[in-house]
Structures are given as structure tokens and as C-alpha cells.
Design an enzyme around this catalytic site. Structure first.
Site, mmCIF file in Angstrom:
data_model
loop_
_atom_site.group_PDB
_atom_site.id
_atom_site.type_symbol
_atom_site.label_atom_id
_atom_site.label_comp_id
_atom_site.label_asym_id
_atom_site.label_seq_id
_atom_site.Cartn_x
_atom_site.Cartn_y
_atom_site.Cartn_z
ATOM 1 N N CYS A 28 0.825 -1.221 0.000
ATOM 2 C CA CYS A 28 0.000 0.000 0.000
ATOM 3 C C CYS A 28 0.855 1.266 0.000
ATOM 4 O O CYS A 28 1.651 1.477 0.921
ATOM 5 C CB CYS A 28 -0.915 -0.069 1.226
ATOM 6 S SG CYS A 28 -1.526 1.488 1.834
ATOM 7 N N CYS A 31 0.364 3.855 2.869
ATOM 8 C CA CYS A 31 0.850 3.316 4.153
ATOM 9 C C CYS A 31 2.342 3.614 4.314
ATOM 10 O O CYS A 31 2.813 3.862 5.426
ATOM 11 C CB CYS A 31 0.656 1.802 4.218
ATOM 12 S SG CYS A 31 -1.045 1.310 4.055
#
Lengths: 103, 251
Positions: A28, A31
């Protein structure tokens, strides 16, 4: 301190003090952005524990929290959730929330 | 699902990218230095200090209790943190109109990087600092290998996807893209992040179709991450021994 939780250790890791829980995924992009900010903050703020939860490695905890988007941040004070932020937030916002969390 | 994989091409017919990675002694040294710095930071210990300076950790009386302030980062109060500079234990300071007292002053210190430090980490086969550096060197070579296998597997999946035959339902794509954006939200929605999101989404979407799965993984983030790993697992196995490092340890 930045520590990685497992489904077994999670509850103990958030039981005391000021804790930021970061639900993240290995692939991600946002993230990674939040991860970098948390590393800086951890160095500046020794009174905050940062607990990282890999949603892939901790399915039980992720399900309990109904994590349906990442990054997903929870802010704990002495075992109680005091704030929740879904999605990448700015460094400034994060600092401000952590300031409020501690003081 | 209306969209589907009609025919997937065999990996062996793909023109694979060059998967020889040059790793220099400096690259590894850099990784080792970064790790040592982080390890030292996580093994900091506290010592008492006479006077408050920037970076001091000050215990202050506050209302009926105590609070800790890491001076100079302004998480507490910029004015108070400025006014704390130069104070000693027992000195008083005004906080929100109330007089409070400095109870203790500490500073975090870094441990020396020596054999004792290496031993304290309790790693298998590590009893000296030199052992620890060798341990890290091997760790990073292994780490780099895994990271590059993952990186190339993702890249080769995209090549495979381009060469394979698909039936795509645009309405389905639109609906799933909306779900995807809810799962991986960015702080700001600008043109650049939208392009990035679309690329990431399509990789994920084709991965799901390649597995012949339904779209439940777009409703649950942990399932989505697992699905991606399942989809690239065969490619990782296919390229595992094809990703090589050109690496010379000695100067």
C-alpha cells in the site's frame, strides 16, 4: 518505540499509555507515506508507542476492527480508543493529534 | 463477475526484464549504518541532567499530577518549552497561568557500538560487533533478494497481463475502482495520485481475474492483500533463481 503486533500480542500492546496503532499493508502506497512520518515522530516523542499491524499478518485483529481501508490509524490512551483516522493524514495533523493524545 | 481471463499466456513466452541487480559494498554499508543508527536509538538509556536543554526530557508537576515534556519539539507548548531552557530541578515555571515545578531532568544517551552492544542483541551466532556486521550483511543480501523478487514479480505480472486475453466489463471496473479508492484512501486527491491509484487498481483487478476469483477481496482489505500475494506467487517461484546480484564483498 515502534513495534509490530501479532493477533496474539495486540491487546497487551495497547493496554497502557499513549499508543498509535497503524494498520498497514505491504503493497500500500499511502501506508509507506504514513510509515515514514511515524518513524520521525517516534524519535521526537519517546512517550508514544507506535504499534504497526500488518493486515495480511493479523487477520483476526483487522477483522475485529473492521479494517476496510488502509492506512487506518487508531489512537489509544490507557487502553481506550480516543481517536480514529482512516487514510493517509498529513504530518502536521498527526503531530497535532499526538500532542492532544499526550497532554 | 462479468469480466474474466479468456486466455493467459505462458510465462516462458514473455520477454523478461534484465533481473541482474548490481549491489555495491557501499549499498550494503549504507543499510548497515542505517540499521545501527536505528538499533542505537532503540537502545537509548536515560541519564540525569543538571540543566534543561533542547532534547531534555523534563518531568513537570501539572495540576495534581506530573507530565513529561520532551523539550524542543513543541508537542506540549512552545512558550513553556522555550521558558524551560536553563531551568534546574526545583525551579518554577508558569504553565497556563499556574506555577508548576521542575521535578526531574533527563537526557537520552546512545549506547556505544561495541562487542557488549552486539551481545545484548542476543542474535544467534553473534558475540562480537564484527559478527553483528556480518550478520547484517547477510540479512540485507537476503532482504534485497526477496524485495527484488517481489518487485520483478509485480512487473512481470503487468507484462503477462498485457500479453493475455481478457474480457472486461467497464461498468464492473468503474464500480470496483470506487471500492478500491475507499480501501486505499490518500490524504489529497490530486491528478498524480489518481493516476497512481488507477495503475495500482488495475494490477489488483487483473490479479483477481487471473485467479478466477469473485470480487469479495475488494470488500476486505486483508483478503485483498492476501489475494495479491496469491496471484504473484507462481511468478515469484518462476523468477526466484533468475534474480541475481552482482556483488563483490571485497574491495
Amino acid at each position: 518505540m515502534i513495534e509490530y503486533a501479532t493477533d496474539e500480542t495486540f491487546k497487551d500492546m495497547v493496554a497502557e499509555g499513549a499508543v498509535v496503532v497503524d494498520f498497514f499493508g505491504k503493497t500500500c502506497g499511502p501506508c509507506k507515506e504514513i510509515g515514514r512520518v511515524l518513524e520521525t515522530i517516534e524519535d521526537e516523542m519517546p512517550f508514544v508507542n507506535i504499534v504497526k499491524v500488518d493486515v495480511d499478518e493479523c487477520p483476526k485483529t483487522s477483522d475485529e476492527f473492521r479494517v476496510d481501508g488502509i492506512p487506518d490509524l487508531y489512537f489509544y490512551k490507557d487502553g481506550e480508543i480516543v481517536k480514529h483516522e482512516l487514510g493517509a493524514i498529513s504530518e502536521e495533523e498527526l503531530r497535532s493529534i499526538i500532542g492532544e493524545l499526550i497532554y | 463477475m462479468k469480466s474474466r481471463l479468456v486466455k493467459g499466456v505462458d510465462y516462458k513466452y514473455l520477454t523478461l526484464p534484465n533481473m541482474t541487480i548490481e549491489i555495491t559494498k557501499e549499498d550494503i554499508e549504507h543499510e548497515i549504518e542505517t540499521t545501527l543508527k536505528a538499533e542505537r536509538l532503540s537502545h537509548r538509556y536515560f541519564v540525569e541532567e543538571e540543566v534543561v536543554e533542547k532534547d531534555s526530557i523534563v518531568e513537570l508537576s501539572h495540576n495534581d499530577g506530573e507530565i513529561m515534556v520532551h523539550v524542543g519539539y513543541f508537542y506540549f507548548d512552545e512558550t513553556v518549552e522555550h521558558n524551560l531552557l536553563g531551568k534546574k530541578v526545583g525551579d518554577e515555571i508558569l504553565v497556563n497561568g499556574k506555577t508548576e515545578k521542575v521535578l526531574s531532568i533527563k537526557k537520552r544517551c546512545l549506547p556505544d557500538l561495541d562487542d557488549d552492544f552486539a551481545k545484548s542483541l542476543m542474535l544467534e551466532g553473534v558475540s562480537t560487533f564484527s559478527d553483528y556486521k556480518t550478520y547484517l550483511e547477510n540479512y540485507f543480501l537476503d532482504f534485497y533478494h526477496k524485495e527484488y523478487v517481489l518487485y520483478f514479480a509485480m512487473e512481470i505480472f503487468d507484462l503477462w497481463q498485457e500479453e493475455s486475453l481478457w474480457e472486461i466489463d467497464n461498468d464492473e471496473v468503474e464500480a470496483l475502482f470506487l471500492k478500491y479508492r475507499g480501501m486505499y484512501p490518500w490524504s489529497e486527491e490530486d491528478e498524480e495520485s489518481l493516476v497512481y491509484q488507477k495503475e495500482e487498481f488495475f494490477s489488483m483487478f487483473y490479479m483477481m481475474l487471473s485467479l478466477g476469483e469473485e470480487d469479495e477481496c475488494f470488500s476486505k482489505i486483508s483478503e485483498c492483500e492476501k489475494m495479491m500475494m496469491r496471484a504473484i506467487e507462481p511468478i515469484k517461484a518462476f523468477i526466484e533463481d533468475k534474480v541475481e546480484f552482482s556483488w563483490q564483498k571485497e574491495d
